[in-house]
Write a protein that holds these residues in place. Structure first.
Motif, PDB file in Angstrom:
ATOM      1  N   ALA A  80      19.725  22.894 -12.367  1.00 45.02           N
ATOM      2  CA  ALA A  80      20.731  23.837 -11.859  1.00 45.02           C
ATOM      3  C   ALA A  80      21.724  23.172 -10.926  1.00 45.02           C
ATOM      4  O   ALA A  80      22.636  23.822 -10.416  1.00 45.02           O
ATOM      5  N   GLY A  81      21.552  21.880 -10.683  1.00 45.17           N
ATOM      6  CA  GLY A  81      22.463  21.159  -9.810  1.00 45.17           C
ATOM      7  C   GLY A  81      22.104  21.220  -8.348  1.00 45.17           C
ATOM      8  O   GLY A  81      22.877  20.775  -7.499  1.00 45.17           O
ATOM      9  N   GLU A  82      20.942  21.794  -8.034  1.00 45.15           N
ATOM     10  CA  GLU A  82      20.508  21.906  -6.643  1.00 45.15           C
ATOM     11  C   GLU A  82      19.482  20.826  -6.319  1.00 45.15           C
ATOM     12  O   GLU A  82      18.724  20.378  -7.194  1.00 45.15           O
ATOM     13  N   PHE A  83      19.469  20.412  -5.043  1.00 41.72           N
ATOM     14  CA  PHE A  83      18.469  19.444  -4.613  1.00 41.72           C
ATOM     15  C   PHE A  83      17.215  20.179  -4.166  1.00 41.72           C
ATOM     16  O   PHE A  83      17.275  21.128  -3.373  1.00 41.72           O
ATOM     17  N   GLY A  84      16.084  19.735  -4.692  1.00 45.73           N
ATOM     18  CA  GLY A  84      14.815  20.387  -4.391  1.00 45.73           C
ATOM     19  C   GLY A  84      14.225  19.925  -3.074  1.00 45.73           C
ATOM     20  O   GLY A  84      14.885  19.277  -2.247  1.00 45.73           O
ATOM     21  N   ASP A  85      12.960  20.278  -2.875  1.00 46.77           N
ATOM     22  CA  ASP A  85      12.263  19.915  -1.646  1.00 46.77           C
ATOM     23  C   ASP A  85      12.080  18.405  -1.555  1.00 46.77           C
ATOM     24  O   ASP A  85      12.028  17.698  -2.570  1.00 46.77           O
ATOM     25  N   ALA A  86      11.967  17.942  -0.333  1.00 47.47           N
ATOM     26  CA  ALA A  86      11.793  16.511  -0.095  1.00 47.47           C
ATOM     27  C   ALA A  86      10.431  16.044  -0.585  1.00 47.47           C
ATOM     28  O   ALA A  86       9.432  16.761  -0.481  1.00 47.47           O
ATOM     29  N   GLU A  87      10.421  14.838  -1.149  1.00 49.90           N
ATOM     30  CA  GLU A  87       9.186  14.161  -1.531  1.00 49.90           C
ATOM     31  C   GLU A  87       9.069  12.894  -0.702  1.00 49.90           C
ATOM     32  O   GLU A  87      10.021  12.111  -0.622  1.00 49.90           O
ATOM     33  N   ARG A 122      18.110   9.305  -0.970  1.00 49.92           N
ATOM     34  CA  ARG A 122      16.922   8.716  -0.346  1.00 49.92           C
ATOM     35  C   ARG A 122      17.248   8.274   1.076  1.00 49.92           C
ATOM     36  O   ARG A 122      18.249   7.609   1.331  1.00 49.92           O
ATOM     37  N   LEU A 123      16.373   8.667   1.995  1.00 52.29           N
ATOM     38  CA  LEU A 123      16.422   8.190   3.372  1.00 52.29           C
ATOM     39  C   LEU A 123      15.163   7.369   3.628  1.00 52.29           C
ATOM     40  O   LEU A 123      14.049   7.843   3.394  1.00 52.29           O
ATOM     41  N   THR A 124      15.342   6.161   4.122  1.00 53.11           N
ATOM     42  CA  THR A 124      14.210   5.296   4.422  1.00 53.11           C
ATOM     43  C   THR A 124      14.302   4.843   5.866  1.00 53.11           C
ATOM     44  O   THR A 124      15.336   4.319   6.301  1.00 53.11           O
ATOM     45  N   LEU A 125      13.239   5.075   6.620  1.00 47.96           N
ATOM     46  CA  LEU A 125      13.118   4.614   7.998  1.00 47.96           C
ATOM     47  C   LEU A 125      11.971   3.621   8.065  1.00 47.96           C
ATOM     48  O   LEU A 125      10.889   3.881   7.517  1.00 47.96           O
ATOM     49  N   GLY A 126      12.205   2.503   8.708  1.00 47.63           N
ATOM     50  CA  GLY A 126      11.182   1.471   8.705  1.00 47.63           C
ATOM     51  C   GLY A 126      11.105   0.707  10.006  1.00 47.63           C
ATOM     52  O   GLY A 126      12.038   0.691  10.817  1.00 47.63           O
ATOM     53  N   LEU A 127       9.970   0.057  10.189  1.00 46.65           N
ATOM     54  CA  LEU A 127       9.746  -0.840  11.311  1.00 46.65           C
ATOM     55  C   LEU A 127       8.970  -2.029  10.785  1.00 46.65           C
ATOM     56  O   LEU A 127       7.972  -1.857  10.058  1.00 46.65           O
ATOM     57  N   LEU A 150       0.870  -1.172   0.000  1.00 44.88           N
ATOM     58  CA  LEU A 150       0.000   0.000   0.000  1.00 44.88           C
ATOM     59  C   LEU A 150       0.905   1.219   0.000  1.00 44.88           C
ATOM     60  O   LEU A 150       1.677   1.433   0.934  1.00 44.88           O
ATOM     61  N   GLU A 151       0.828   2.024  -1.065  1.00 48.53           N
ATOM     62  CA  GLU A 151       1.701   3.186  -1.227  1.00 48.53           C
ATOM     63  C   GLU A 151       0.894   4.463  -1.063  1.00 48.53           C
ATOM     64  O   GLU A 151      -0.134   4.651  -1.727  1.00 48.53           O
ATOM     65  N   ALA A 152       1.377   5.339  -0.206  1.00 52.18           N
ATOM     66  CA  ALA A 152       0.718   6.619   0.028  1.00 52.18           C
ATOM     67  C   ALA A 152       1.714   7.743  -0.236  1.00 52.18           C
ATOM     68  O   ALA A 152       2.723   7.854   0.458  1.00 52.18           O
ATOM     69  N   ALA A 153       1.452   8.561  -1.260  1.00 50.76           N
ATOM     70  CA  ALA A 153       2.294   9.717  -1.578  1.00 50.76           C
ATOM     71  C   ALA A 153       1.764  10.910  -0.798  1.00 50.76           C
ATOM     72  O   ALA A 153       0.619  11.350  -1.009  1.00 50.76           O
ATOM     73  N   LEU A 154       2.586  11.457   0.108  1.00 51.80           N
ATOM     74  CA  LEU A 154       2.097  12.485   1.015  1.00 51.80           C
ATOM     75  C   LEU A 154       1.829  13.806   0.312  1.00 51.80           C
ATOM     76  O   LEU A 154       0.944  14.559   0.708  1.00 51.80           O
ATOM     77  N   THR A 185      11.877   9.136   2.034  1.00 55.49           N
ATOM     78  CA  THR A 185      12.060  10.541   1.689  1.00 55.49           C
ATOM     79  C   THR A 185      13.085  10.662   0.578  1.00 55.49           C
ATOM     80  O   THR A 185      14.217  10.174   0.704  1.00 55.49           O
ATOM     81  N   ASP A 186      12.694  11.316  -0.533  1.00 57.83           N
ATOM     82  CA  ASP A 186      13.564  11.486  -1.695  1.00 57.83           C
ATOM     83  C   ASP A 186      13.900  12.954  -1.906  1.00 57.83           C
ATOM     84  O   ASP A 186      13.056  13.839  -1.700  1.00 57.83           O
ATOM     85  N   TRP A 187      15.142  13.188  -2.356  1.00 53.91           N
ATOM     86  CA  TRP A 187      15.573  14.498  -2.818  1.00 53.91           C
ATOM     87  C   TRP A 187      16.130  14.331  -4.226  1.00 53.91           C
ATOM     88  O   TRP A 187      16.985  13.467  -4.466  1.00 53.91           O
ATOM     89  N   PHE A 188      15.663  15.160  -5.178  1.00 54.42           N
ATOM     90  CA  PHE A 188      16.107  15.069  -6.569  1.00 54.42           C
ATOM     91  C   PHE A 188      16.885  16.326  -6.945  1.00 54.42           C
ATOM     92  O   PHE A 188      16.520  17.442  -6.557  1.00 54.42           O
ATOM     93  N   GLN A 189      17.930  16.118  -7.732  1.00 50.54           N
ATOM     94  CA  GLN A 189      18.709  17.252  -8.232  1.00 50.54           C
ATOM     95  C   GLN A 189      18.019  17.857  -9.445  1.00 50.54           C
ATOM     96  O   GLN A 189      17.581  17.139 -10.342  1.00 50.54           O
ATOM     97  N   ASP A 190      17.938  19.165  -9.495  1.00 50.72           N
ATOM     98  CA  ASP A 190      17.317  19.820 -10.641  1.00 50.72           C
ATOM     99  C   ASP A 190      18.374  20.191 -11.675  1.00 50.72           C
ATOM    100  O   ASP A 190      19.566  19.906 -11.521  1.00 50.72           O
TER     101      ASP A 190
END
Length: 435
Positions: free
Chosen positions: A417-424, A389-394, A109-113, A410-415
């Motif tokens: 311009a070479g910068e990492f955008g907001d977390a997804e 990507r940071l993944t925390l699990g139980l 079950l996948e939930a995109a916040l 939690t994912d961060w993607f480079q745009d």
């Protein structure tokens, strides 16, 4: 077996005398015939006990094919350790006539916040069949039904011939020994729902290739174990060139049908375990990916001898309830002008097992807290070329073969311009089990 035990008890009582009961004088000194019968019954009991132990071991997949040294020595206590040792280590619920069947299943079950998307995915249903044709000839196959049978393929189908522990022949559709994770990617084994980035984009898991080669296990000392696999395979193809400066290795994964060129690739891994619970490994894949056809070469801007090389390193360290593991991979390719020619990725993961037997009705149950950090660099100026990507699990396992998991990813993607955008962020709820 019960009748032999009863017979043994009767004979023993007659020969030794039951407590508090006076045995007849004739029974005080058993005859040679009676002693022979007792010895025969004792031998039969020992033979039956050995047979039962062998059958129990066969049901757990311990006596067939490729196994880690600790399995052979009986030193591995839990099913996850047995499973990661090789393709013959999976648990089975039925065996007969020299064949064993089983498999695993998972549901996510996948939930995109960010988007409030919520969806179930019956991601994998994986049946497998293993057969012991003779003591030295084994066959194993694994079928993959993904997304409710939207995708169906043979993950591996290998025929093995065993000559000795240190040398065995294997041919067929092979599970490529590129990195450790590709060999132990089953959902019930792993403590997180999603696979690491490096194993999706650069290795990439699941990598199956048609070919032939050798594998084996060597014991340099009482505690140390060396394992190896080395195969000649079809290799990757030019589908890895996605265009627009991209090279997506996952798209060019190894062929199990007709190779696109006359050259063959080689792949191999060597693992070293100095003591139980510690293993380091190194692996590599190298070969031509360009097609033989001149028109196809021209369309892709290739000369026909372009090669791809992927190297990987992995490590596992386990002490008590703590487990540390990780993997890194580097890829380089001869690429047409304007296409990225190098890629890199890694992950590092820590597991903490706790609360064993905390739920009384499941005495062997255990909880595991997991943290994983990973990163890939596809060496391109395009968006999403780098990702962290940071993944925390139980998770909770009522038994070792079954896991219920919850993960925050939690994912961060480079745009561009070479910068990492907001977390997804996404949350996964999943269950996975062998059957």
């Amino acid at each position: 077996m019960r009748k032999y035990i009863l017979a043994f008890a009767v004979v023993a009582s007659a020969s030794l005398g039951a407590p508090g009961v006076a045995a007849p004088a004739a029974a005080q000194e058993p005859s040679d015939t009676l002693e022979a019968e007792v010895e025969e019954l004792r031998q039969r009991l020992e033979d039956l006990e050995l047979l039962v132990a062998q059958q129990a071991a066969l049901l757990e997949g311990r006596l067939t094919g490729e196994m880690h040294a600790e399995e052979r020595r009986g030193a591995v206590p839990d099913q996850r350790q047995r499973t990661v040792s090789g393709i013959y280590g999976r648990p089975f619920v039925w065996q007969g006539g020299g064949a064993a069947v089983g498999g695993y299943v998972d549901l996510e079950l996948e939930a995109a916040l960010e988007t409030d998307e919520l969806t179930f995915d019956q991601h994998r249903l994986i049946p497998f069949i293993f057969a012991e044709i003779t003591d030295r000839i084994h066959f194993g196959t694994e079928l993959e039904f993904e997304h409710g049978a939207d995708e169906i393929k043979v993950e591996f189908a290998a025929l093995d011939v065993s000559f000795a522990d240190w040398i065995n022949l294997r041919g067929g559709i092979l599970l490529s020994p590129l990195g450790k994770f590709n060999l132990v990617h089953d959902s019930p084994v792993n403590d997180l729902t999603e696979r690491p980035l490096v194993n999706r984009q650069i290795i990439p898991t699941t990598l199956s290739e048609a070919g032939v080669g050798f594998f084996g296990t060597i014991y340099p000392s009482e505690s140390a174990v060396v394992t190896y696999e080395a195969y000649v395979v079809n290799g990757f193809d030019a589908d890895l060139l996605a265009g627009d400066g991209e090279a997506r290795l996952r798209s060019g994964r190894g062929s199990v049908e007709t190779d696109n060129n006359a050259e063959k690739s080689v792949v191999g891994r060597i693992g070293y375990s100095p003591v139980l619970g510690v293993e380091v490994g190194a692996s590599a894949h190298h070969g031509v990916y360009a097609p033989d056809d001149a028109d196809e070469q021209a369309a892709l801007g290739l000369a026909g001898d372009e090669t791809l090389t992927i190297a990987a390193a992995d490590a596992i360290f386990t002490r008590g309830p703590v487990e540390l593991l990780g993997e890194a991979a580097w890829a380089t390719l001869d690429a047409p002008a304007g296409t990225a020619d190098a890629q890199f990725g890694y992950y590092a993961q820590a597991n903490l097992h706790f609360g064993q037997g905390a739920i009384g009705m499941f005495p062997s149950s255990v909880f595991t807290a997991v943290g994983r950090w990973g990163e890939i660099d596809l060496d391109s100026d395009l968006d999403d070329a780098r990702q962290r990507r940071l993944t925390l699990g139980l998770n909770w396992r009522p038994v070792e073969e079954t896991a219920f998991k919850v993960d925050l990813l939690t994912d961060w993607f480079q745009d561009a311009a070479g910068e990492f955008g907001d977390a997804e962020q996404k949350i996964f709820f999943s269950l996975a089990s062998y059957f």
